[in-house]
Design an enzyme around this catalytic site. Structure first.
Site, PDB file in Angstrom:
ATOM      1  N   LYS A   1       0.846  -1.198   0.000  1.00 45.81           N
ATOM      2  CA  LYS A   1       0.000   0.000   0.000  1.00 45.81           C
ATOM      3  C   LYS A   1       0.883   1.251   0.000  1.00 45.81           C
ATOM      4  O   LYS A   1       2.106   1.159   0.193  1.00 45.81           O
ATOM      5  CB  LYS A   1      -0.921  -0.009   1.220  1.00 45.81           C
ATOM      6  CG  LYS A   1      -0.196  -0.004   2.551  1.00 45.81           C
ATOM      7  CD  LYS A   1      -1.176  -0.068   3.715  1.00 45.81           C
ATOM      8  CE  LYS A   1      -0.438  -0.144   5.043  1.00 45.81           C
ATOM      9  NZ  LYS A   1      -1.248   0.196   6.185  1.00 45.81           N
TER      10      LYS A   1
ATOM     11  N   TYR B   1      17.556  30.109   4.066  1.00 40.35           N
ATOM     12  CA  TYR B   1      16.490  30.957   4.603  1.00 40.35           C
ATOM     13  C   TYR B   1      16.642  31.131   6.109  1.00 40.35           C
ATOM     14  O   TYR B   1      16.878  30.157   6.831  1.00 40.35           O
ATOM     15  CB  TYR B   1      15.122  30.332   4.340  1.00 40.35           C
ATOM     16  CG  TYR B   1      14.673  30.378   2.908  1.00 40.35           C
ATOM     17  CD1 TYR B   1      14.618  31.572   2.201  1.00 40.35           C
ATOM     18  CD2 TYR B   1      14.285  29.207   2.259  1.00 40.35           C
ATOM     19  CE1 TYR B   1      14.188  31.601   0.881  1.00 40.35           C
ATOM     20  CE2 TYR B   1      13.854  29.229   0.946  1.00 40.35           C
ATOM     21  CZ  TYR B   1      13.821  30.432   0.262  1.00 40.35           C
ATOM     22  OH  TYR B   1      13.401  30.455  -1.040  1.00 40.35           O
TER      23      TYR B   1
HETATM   24  C1  LIG Z   1      -3.894  -4.185   8.408  1.00 41.13           C
HETATM   25  C2  LIG Z   1      -2.409  -4.099   8.198  1.00 41.13           C
HETATM   26  N1  LIG Z   1      -1.718  -5.231   8.086  1.00 41.13           N
HETATM   27  C3  LIG Z   1      -0.370  -5.220   7.899  1.00 41.13           C
HETATM   28  C4  LIG Z   1       0.326  -4.040   7.820  1.00 41.13           C
HETATM   29  C5  LIG Z   1       1.816  -4.067   7.647  1.00 41.13           C
HETATM   30  O1  LIG Z   1       2.461  -3.578   8.789  1.00 41.13           O
HETATM   31  P1  LIG Z   1       4.039  -3.538   8.893  1.00 41.13           P
HETATM   32  O2  LIG Z   1       4.491  -2.546   7.866  1.00 41.13           O
HETATM   33  O3  LIG Z   1       4.319  -3.075  10.274  1.00 41.13           O
HETATM   34  O4  LIG Z   1       4.526  -4.898   8.604  1.00 41.13           O
HETATM   35  C6  LIG Z   1      -0.367  -2.840   7.943  1.00 41.13           C
HETATM   36  C7  LIG Z   1       0.363  -1.574   7.883  1.00 41.13           C
HETATM   37  O5  LIG Z   1       0.090  -0.600   8.503  1.00 41.13           O
HETATM   38  C8  LIG Z   1      -1.775  -2.872   8.142  1.00 41.13           C
HETATM   39  O6  LIG Z   1      -2.479  -1.740   8.268  1.00 41.13           O
END
Ligand SMILES: Cc1ncc(COP(=O)(O)O)c(C=O)c1O
Length: 412
Positions: free
Chosen positions: A70, A304
């Site tokens: 994601k 700046y």
């Molecule tokens: C529902 C869910 N599963 C798994 C993950 C993966 O987490 P991580 O990056 O800590 O492995 C996330 C990330 O936020 C998540 O929201």
């Protein structure tokens, strides 16, 4: 066009044109290294991604690995990372949004893709069209999924998979045990649906001694026992994020959903030296070339606000990336450094939108064109995303996710 297979196999890449995904973000391959226009880039080592996933697969076996890609693959580029993760042994991909799943499908990826939160009703048609696996935790979600499944145009439809999400104590998204049991009953009664999975999310898995993880797993266990009494045993029960996968063997279950570890980073700063984390290799380096360098007299004040003052005559290098690329504006205030000429040198003055200044020291042999490493290794030195995060009071996740669309990604 050079393929990922070539890159992964170490074959010399053939130059491509610089491309963009449908969200307008640059998609580049190693072959574009010489063709890029901008001497500032994030370099992503896809071999490291594959190796990290292979390591996770070995640690959690027989559980399978869902690679969480994601948020543009935590800033690394979701499509190339997803391919490399699948090459490393992942068998599921995880996204936050249906649109992110759509990007993977458009790129030709056919692996199962779990949408980690319940898609809004308006997104269910895309979920079904793209054969994404939705997460469901409300009656409304189940109803809108069912409506979208019934409206699909497939000639010989197979039952459409879904995962139910239990809130076992984090209270972000997910249904309470009672509602999960109810939704499971309803989903199982619909011939168009297939209850493939039930899962939860751990709130403190990155604190290996915190007993709350055990409480969350016990809550999941009691829901599964209840479903089993009713004759339902979903094929994929999962709970673990990266920290769960690495530090809580009892959380591995049928599948782990690993994000940060795929990218070679520890789930918490305190865990970076842990032997279970050490085999991971950071996939991302942030680099640029000095665009301009000159000597500035002692007492000269830089950038700046004129907030950095030279204590002696010094070589000041201008590096062409700034907060519009995701370099935090506060990096100067918190004592940020870069690597240049194989040494650490301070960010000298306020980070600007497109450029930063670096104090390379008196008489430093630094010229326009020299490589500067903001994240990654140079010589014997390393600056990691956790170094930034610790100084900035945030987490490595935010550092890589913040790298902006403007910054070219170069894949090696
Ligand atoms: C529902 C869910 N599963 C798994 C993950 C993966 O987490 P991580 O990056 O800590 O492995 C996330 C990330 O936020 C998540 O929201």
């Amino acid at each position: 066009m050079s393929g990922l297979g070539d890159v992964l196999a170490g074959r010399p890449p053939v130059p491509d044109e610089i491309g963009a995904d449908s969200l307008g973000r640059p998609v580049a391959t190693a072959g574009q290294l010489s063709a890029r226009l901008r001497p500032a880039w994030a370099e992503i080592d896809l071999g490291a991604v594959s190796d990290n996933v292979a390591y996770l697969c070995q640690v959690v076996a027989p559980a399978r690995v869902c690679a969480v890609v994601k948020a543009y693959g935590y800033g690394h580029g979701s499509v190339p990372v997803a391919r490399a993760a699948l090459a490393g042994g992942a068998t599921y991909l995880g996204v936050a949004l249906a649109e992110e799943g759509h990007e993977l499908r458009k790129a030709g990826l056919g692996a199962p893709v779990l949408v980690l939160s319940e898609p809004p009703a308006a997104a269910m048609a895309m979920v079904v069209e793209d054969r994404l696996t939705p997460t469901v935790y409300t009656e409304k979600g189940l109803a809108s999924l069912l409506a979208a499944v019934r409206a699909r145009r497939e000639e010989s439809p197979v039952p459409f998979p879904l995962h139910l999400k239990l809130d076992s104590g984090m209270h972000r998204v997910g249904a309470d045990p009672e509602t999960v049991a109810d939704l499971a009953r309803r989903a199982s009664a619909e011939p168009e649906l297939h209850l493939e999975g039930v899962f939860t999310h751990l709130a403190v898995a990155d604190e290996p001694d915190n007993p709350f993880t055990g409480e969350q797993l016990a809550c999941l266990g009691s829901v599964l026992a209840r479903l089993a009494e009713e004759g339902t045993r979903p094929a994929l029960v999962h709970a673990a994020n990266s920290a769960g996968a690495l530090f809580h063997p009892q959380a591995r279950l049928d599948m782990v959903r690993a994000g940060i570890a795929v990218y070679g980073l520890a789930p918490a700063s305190s865990l970076t030296e842990d032997p279970r984390v050490r085999p991971l290799r950071p996939a991302l380096s942030l680099k640029a070339r000095v665009s301009y360098a000159k000597e500035v007299a002692s007492g000269g004040r830089l950038s700046y606000g004129l907030r950095y003052q030279l204590g002696c005559r010094s070589v000041v290098a201008t590096v062409p990336l700034g907060y519009a690329d995701g370099v935090p504006r506060r990096l100067f205030e918190v004592g940020g450094e870069v690597l240049v000429g194989g040494r650490r040198a301070p960010v000298a003055g306020t980070v600007t939108m497109d450029q930063i200044l670096v104090d390379c020291g008196p008489g430093a042999n630094v010229r326009a064109g020299d490589e500067v490493v903001l994240l990654g290794r140079q010589g014997g030195e390393e600056i990691s995303a956790w170094h930034w995060a610790d100084r900035l009071g945030t987490i490595a996740y935010e550092v890589t996710c913040a790298l902006s669309a403007r910054l070219p990604r170069i894949y090696t």
